[in-house]
Enzyme design. Sequence first.
Site, mmCIF file in Angstrom:
data_model
loop_
_atom_site.group_PDB
_atom_site.id
_atom_site.type_symbol
_atom_site.label_atom_id
_atom_site.label_comp_id
_atom_site.label_asym_id
_atom_site.label_seq_id
_atom_site.Cartn_x
_atom_site.Cartn_y
_atom_site.Cartn_z
ATOM 1 N N VAL A 151 1.025 -1.158 0.020
ATOM 2 C CA VAL A 151 0.205 -0.013 0.139
ATOM 3 C C VAL A 151 0.891 1.299 0.104
ATOM 4 O O VAL A 151 1.405 1.548 1.034
ATOM 5 C CB VAL A 151 -0.950 0.045 1.095
ATOM 6 C CG1 VAL A 151 -1.913 1.124 1.452
ATOM 7 C CG2 VAL A 151 -1.797 -1.389 1.338
ATOM 8 N N GLY B 149 3.985 1.576 -0.725
ATOM 9 C CA GLY B 149 5.247 1.339 -0.580
ATOM 10 C C GLY B 149 5.528 0.974 0.988
ATOM 11 O O GLY B 149 4.592 1.206 1.864
ATOM 12 N N ASP C 282 6.378 2.229 4.019
ATOM 13 C CA ASP C 282 6.475 3.393 4.784
ATOM 14 C C ASP C 282 5.813 3.409 6.113
ATOM 15 O O ASP C 282 5.165 4.386 6.502
ATOM 16 C CB ASP C 282 5.662 4.752 3.786
ATOM 17 C CG ASP C 282 4.385 4.182 3.579
ATOM 18 O OD1 ASP C 282 3.939 2.986 4.106
ATOM 19 O OD2 ASP C 282 3.604 4.955 2.646
ATOM 20 N N SER D 134 2.920 2.870 6.582
ATOM 21 C CA SER D 134 1.478 3.486 6.613
ATOM 22 C C SER D 134 0.442 2.627 7.151
ATOM 23 O O SER D 134 -0.456 3.121 8.001
ATOM 24 C CB SER D 134 1.005 3.607 5.178
ATOM 25 O OG SER D 134 1.056 2.406 4.517
ATOM 26 N N ASN E 45 -7.322 -5.956 6.443
ATOM 27 C CA ASN E 45 -6.619 -5.564 7.624
ATOM 28 C C ASN E 45 -7.592 -5.957 8.926
ATOM 29 O O ASN E 45 -7.220 -6.374 9.747
ATOM 30 C CB ASN E 45 -6.070 -4.304 7.674
ATOM 31 C CG ASN E 45 -4.986 -4.115 6.736
ATOM 32 O OD1 ASN E 45 -4.216 -4.943 6.522
ATOM 33 N ND2 ASN E 45 -4.411 -2.962 6.394
ATOM 34 N N HIS F 282 2.432 -18.485 3.528
ATOM 35 C CA HIS F 282 1.275 -19.066 4.367
ATOM 36 C C HIS F 282 1.752 -20.496 4.691
ATOM 37 O O HIS F 282 0.918 -21.592 5.060
ATOM 38 C CB HIS F 282 0.294 -19.281 3.284
ATOM 39 C CG HIS F 282 -0.502 -17.733 3.054
ATOM 40 N ND1 HIS F 282 -1.692 -17.688 2.102
ATOM 41 C CD2 HIS F 282 -0.001 -16.572 3.496
ATOM 42 C CE1 HIS F 282 -1.899 -16.521 2.255
ATOM 43 N NE2 HIS F 282 -1.061 -15.671 3.032
ATOM 44 N N ASP G 149 -1.098 -23.629 6.858
ATOM 45 C CA ASP G 149 -0.556 -24.809 6.609
ATOM 46 C C ASP G 149 -0.707 -25.944 7.886
ATOM 47 O O ASP G 149 -0.222 -25.686 8.807
ATOM 48 C CB ASP G 149 1.270 -24.581 6.877
ATOM 49 C CG ASP G 149 1.978 -25.698 6.680
ATOM 50 O OD1 ASP G 149 1.431 -26.951 6.671
ATOM 51 O OD2 ASP G 149 3.281 -25.641 6.716
#
Length: 316
Positions: free
Chosen positions: A68, A70, A72, A74, A92, A191, A236
């Site tokens: 999202v 890069g 950074d 965020s 999220n 995963h 898994d």
Amino acid sequence: MAKISFAVLLIIVSFVFGMSSAQLTSNFYSSSCPNVLSVIKTAVDSAISKESRMGASLLRLHFHDCFVNGCDASVLLDDTSSFTGEKTANPNSGSVRGFDVIDTIKTQVESSCAGVVSCADILAVAARDSVVKLGGPSWTVLLGRRDSTTASLSTANSDIPAPTLNLSGLITSFSNKGFNSREMVALSGSHTLGQARCTTFRDRLYNETNINTSFATSLKSNCPQSGSDNNISPLDITSPTTFDIAYYKNLRIQRGLLHSDQQLFNGGSTDSIVTTYSTNSATFFTDFANAMVKMGNLSPLTGTNGQIRKNCRKTN
Ligand code: HEM
Ligand SMILES: *[C@@H]1O[C@H](CO)[C@@H](O)[C@H](O)[C@H]1NC(C)=O
Ligand SMILES: *[C@@H]1O[C@H](CO)[C@@H](O)[C@H](O)[C@H]1NC(C)=O
Ligand SMILES: *[C@@H]1O[C@H](CO)[C@@H](O)[C@H](O)[C@H]1NC(C)=O
């Protein structure tokens, strides 16, 4: 004439370096915060010793950060009455975790080198240290990212791949970030760790045919047709706290948990890559490590762009 050519060359060279992520370097903090890597490693090891799933959660945080706008940090910004972050985005909400561990690391790092180490770099190092702690490959983390003062809920919703995607959707989602199919399959090997909520795989249990029947049956009591959305199962089933190739072995016998997981081995173009990784852990480890470095290079803020947040949850 020679002078002009030299000037042109200089411009081209500086342009090429400016475009790439050549500003990130492995020794970025070697004089400004020489103990930062050991502080992060100790804290990550301790968090995973307390709860082995935390390694998975920290790895995923770095992914959801980088995809999202890069890498950074965020993803770490909290919502306020006047600021909307990414934490309530569909990929999220109710599932990203590990923020307290990042806060703990940030506090420790600030106490020895105040205002020096970015939250985005902490995420990148914590992801690597998590993989190593759980038995996966190591790699050199490039450093020097700075933290954003913005976040994008809408980009989190659009750019983080959904578990409902088919193979072509997955390939497109990663290709939009510069990754080829092989790198997409390698990164999906994350995963091999962690858990997913019933709501993300219910359709697969009840409505899909490319799933082993006894595997589906074994998951249904914890994930009924309605309700229990937040009950979790391992991505898994074989070894959810070990970074290994069991994830790929399971895909070959129709034991992928998410629809998107099984898409990687469903008669399509990526079957051969899954087969390779399922039998060759050295190849998987090498490809995974290289792809993680590449993911960590997604549009970092460097130089005087962005800031070094004092608190990873809010801008300065
Ligand atoms: C290929 C596309 C991908 C899709 C569709 C996808 C989707 C998901 C979903 C739906 C979950 C469960 C979340 C929940 O319960 O709501 C999950 C968990 C996880 N994902 Fe992915 N993911 C993808 C790629 C990746 C990548 C590239 C990484 C890391 C580099 C990653 C790391 C993880 C980890 C470690 C977990 C477990 C987290 C935990 O237990 O806290 N995923 N993913
Ligand atoms: C994959 O999904 C997209 C979007 O939902 C759809 O348009 C496309 O037909 C699907 N491709 C295949 C091969 O099923
Ligand atoms: C399965 O698919 C049917 C028909 O597409 C849909 O109505 C139903 O909600 C799905 N069931 C689950 C558990 O996803
Ligand atoms: C599903 O897995 C079970 C147990 O591992 C195996 O015996 C069975 O043959 C598998 N079913 C199919 C349809 O492959």
